[in-house]
Design a protein around this motif. Sequence first.
Motif, short mmCIF file in Angstrom:
data_model
loop_
_atom_site.label_atom_id
_atom_site.label_comp_id
_atom_site.label_asym_id
_atom_site.label_seq_id
_atom_site.Cartn_x
_atom_site.Cartn_y
_atom_site.Cartn_z
N LEU A 104 0.82 -1.21 0.00
CA LEU A 104 0.00 0.00 0.00
C LEU A 104 0.86 1.26 0.00
CD1 LEU A 104 -2.84 -1.04 2.46
CD2 LEU A 104 -2.94 -0.91 -0.04
N SER A 105 1.95 1.23 0.75
CA SER A 105 2.84 2.40 0.78
C SER A 105 3.47 2.65 -0.59
CB SER A 105 3.94 2.19 1.82
OG SER A 105 3.40 2.13 3.12
N LEU A 106 3.94 1.58 -1.22
CA LEU A 106 4.55 1.72 -2.55
C LEU A 106 3.52 2.17 -3.59
CD1 LEU A 106 6.90 -1.40 -2.54
CD2 LEU A 106 7.56 1.01 -2.28
N ASP A 107 2.33 1.58 -3.53
CA ASP A 107 1.28 1.99 -4.47
C ASP A 107 0.85 3.43 -4.24
OD1 ASP A 107 1.25 -0.30 -5.97
OD2 ASP A 107 -0.54 -1.14 -5.04
N SER A 108 0.89 3.88 -3.01
CA SER A 108 0.55 5.28 -2.73
C SER A 108 1.53 6.20 -3.45
CB SER A 108 0.58 5.53 -1.22
OG SER A 108 0.28 6.86 -0.94
N GLU A 109 2.80 5.86 -3.39
CA GLU A 109 3.81 6.66 -4.09
C GLU A 109 3.66 6.54 -5.60
OE1 GLU A 109 5.92 8.93 -2.70
OE2 GLU A 109 4.67 8.45 -0.97
N ARG A 110 3.39 5.32 -6.08
CA ARG A 110 3.20 5.12 -7.52
C ARG A 110 2.00 5.91 -8.04
NH1 ARG A 110 4.02 -0.74 -6.14
NH2 ARG A 110 6.24 -1.09 -6.47
N SER A 111 0.93 5.92 -7.23
CA SER A 111 -0.27 6.63 -7.70
C SER A 111 -0.02 8.13 -7.74
CB SER A 111 -1.48 6.30 -6.82
OG SER A 111 -1.46 6.97 -5.58
N LEU A 112 0.89 8.62 -6.92
CA LEU A 112 1.25 10.04 -6.96
C LEU A 112 1.98 10.37 -8.26
CD1 LEU A 112 1.36 12.78 -5.51
CD2 LEU A 112 3.46 12.02 -4.42
N GLU A 113 2.82 9.43 -8.70
CA GLU A 113 3.58 9.63 -9.94
C GLU A 113 2.70 9.46 -11.19
OE1 GLU A 113 6.96 7.02 -9.93
OE2 GLU A 113 7.59 7.72 -7.94
N ASP A 114 1.79 8.46 -11.16
CA ASP A 114 0.95 8.20 -12.32
C ASP A 114 -0.33 7.51 -11.86
OD1 ASP A 114 -0.14 7.72 -14.80
OD2 ASP A 114 1.37 6.26 -15.43
N ILE A 115 -1.40 8.27 -11.77
CA ILE A 115 -2.67 7.75 -11.28
C ILE A 115 -3.38 6.90 -12.33
CG2 ILE A 115 -4.08 9.73 -11.97
CD1 ILE A 115 -4.36 7.76 -8.69
N GLY A 116 -3.00 7.05 -13.58
CA GLY A 116 -3.68 6.38 -14.69
C GLY A 116 -3.91 4.89 -14.52
N MET A 162 -6.54 4.06 -11.85
CA MET A 162 -7.90 4.40 -12.23
C MET A 162 -8.39 3.48 -13.35
SD MET A 162 -8.43 6.55 -9.94
CE MET A 162 -10.13 6.88 -10.35
N ASP A 163 -7.48 3.06 -14.24
CA ASP A 163 -7.85 2.08 -15.26
C ASP A 163 -8.28 0.77 -14.61
OD1 ASP A 163 -7.18 3.93 -17.21
OD2 ASP A 163 -5.23 3.00 -17.68
N LEU A 164 -7.54 0.34 -13.60
CA LEU A 164 -7.90 -0.87 -12.87
C LEU A 164 -9.26 -0.72 -12.20
CD1 LEU A 164 -7.32 -3.68 -11.73
CD2 LEU A 164 -6.03 -2.57 -9.89
N ALA A 165 -9.49 0.42 -11.56
CA ALA A 165 -10.79 0.67 -10.93
C ALA A 165 -11.91 0.60 -11.97
CB ALA A 165 -10.79 2.03 -10.22
N ASP A 166 -11.67 1.18 -13.14
CA ASP A 166 -12.67 1.13 -14.21
C ASP A 166 -12.96 -0.31 -14.63
OD1 ASP A 166 -12.81 3.91 -14.19
OD2 ASP A 166 -11.49 4.15 -15.95
N GLN A 167 -11.90 -1.10 -14.78
CA GLN A 167 -12.08 -2.50 -15.18
C GLN A 167 -12.82 -3.29 -14.11
OE1 GLN A 167 -8.23 -4.10 -16.26
NE2 GLN A 167 -8.51 -3.48 -18.40
N PRO A 224 -13.65 7.14 -5.52
CA PRO A 224 -13.68 8.36 -6.32
C PRO A 224 -13.54 8.10 -7.83
CG PRO A 224 -11.51 8.09 -5.38
CD PRO A 224 -12.37 7.00 -4.79
N SER A 225 -14.05 9.03 -8.59
CA SER A 225 -13.85 9.00 -10.04
C SER A 225 -12.46 9.56 -10.34
CB SER A 225 -14.92 9.85 -10.73
OG SER A 225 -14.70 11.22 -10.42
N ARG A 226 -12.05 9.38 -11.56
CA ARG A 226 -10.77 9.94 -12.00
C ARG A 226 -10.76 11.46 -11.79
NH1 ARG A 226 -7.21 7.44 -15.91
NH2 ARG A 226 -8.83 5.87 -16.02
N GLY A 284 -4.13 -1.19 -20.03
CA GLY A 284 -3.61 -0.25 -21.02
C GLY A 284 -3.92 -0.59 -22.46
N GLN A 285 -4.68 -1.64 -22.69
CA GLN A 285 -4.99 -2.03 -24.07
C GLN A 285 -6.34 -1.50 -24.47
OE1 GLN A 285 -4.59 -6.22 -24.47
NE2 GLN A 285 -2.41 -6.17 -24.20
#
Length: 123
Positions: free
Chosen positions: A43-55, A58-63, A78-80, A122-123
């Motif tokens: 969770l800590s690493l993903d928090s930092e990753r989401s700060l760098e690139d939320i895309g 949010m794509d995963l949430a959409d799927q 939340p929405s994008r 991403g496809q």
Amino acid sequence: MRSPLVGRPDVLGDKDRNQLLNALTDDVCTSVLNDNYRQSLCLSLDSERSLEDIGPFMDLADQLENVGLLDRTLHAFPSRKDVLARAGKRLTRPELALLTAYSKLAEADSARGRKLFTRGMGQ
């Protein structure tokens, strides 16, 4: 009512079962604590990753929403647009934990042969 397992030669009796459980207790505790540590680190690493690139998050949430696993209203996810309007432009740890949980459910379904996602990220 008697259990159908009682008396089977491949099933341990109470005494042997209790000894086995006692012998495994330390290993199980260690495994659970290690898993908890790794989950927190994830969770800590993903928090930092989401700060760098939320895309990708949010794509995963959409799927997950599209296949019926994630209910954004029920979970107040939340929405994008909502995330991008935040000061940090990242998901919170509880939101990331929710994505992780539903991703694991999707993976378990996939391991059972049920394909939820027809395309990769991403496809």
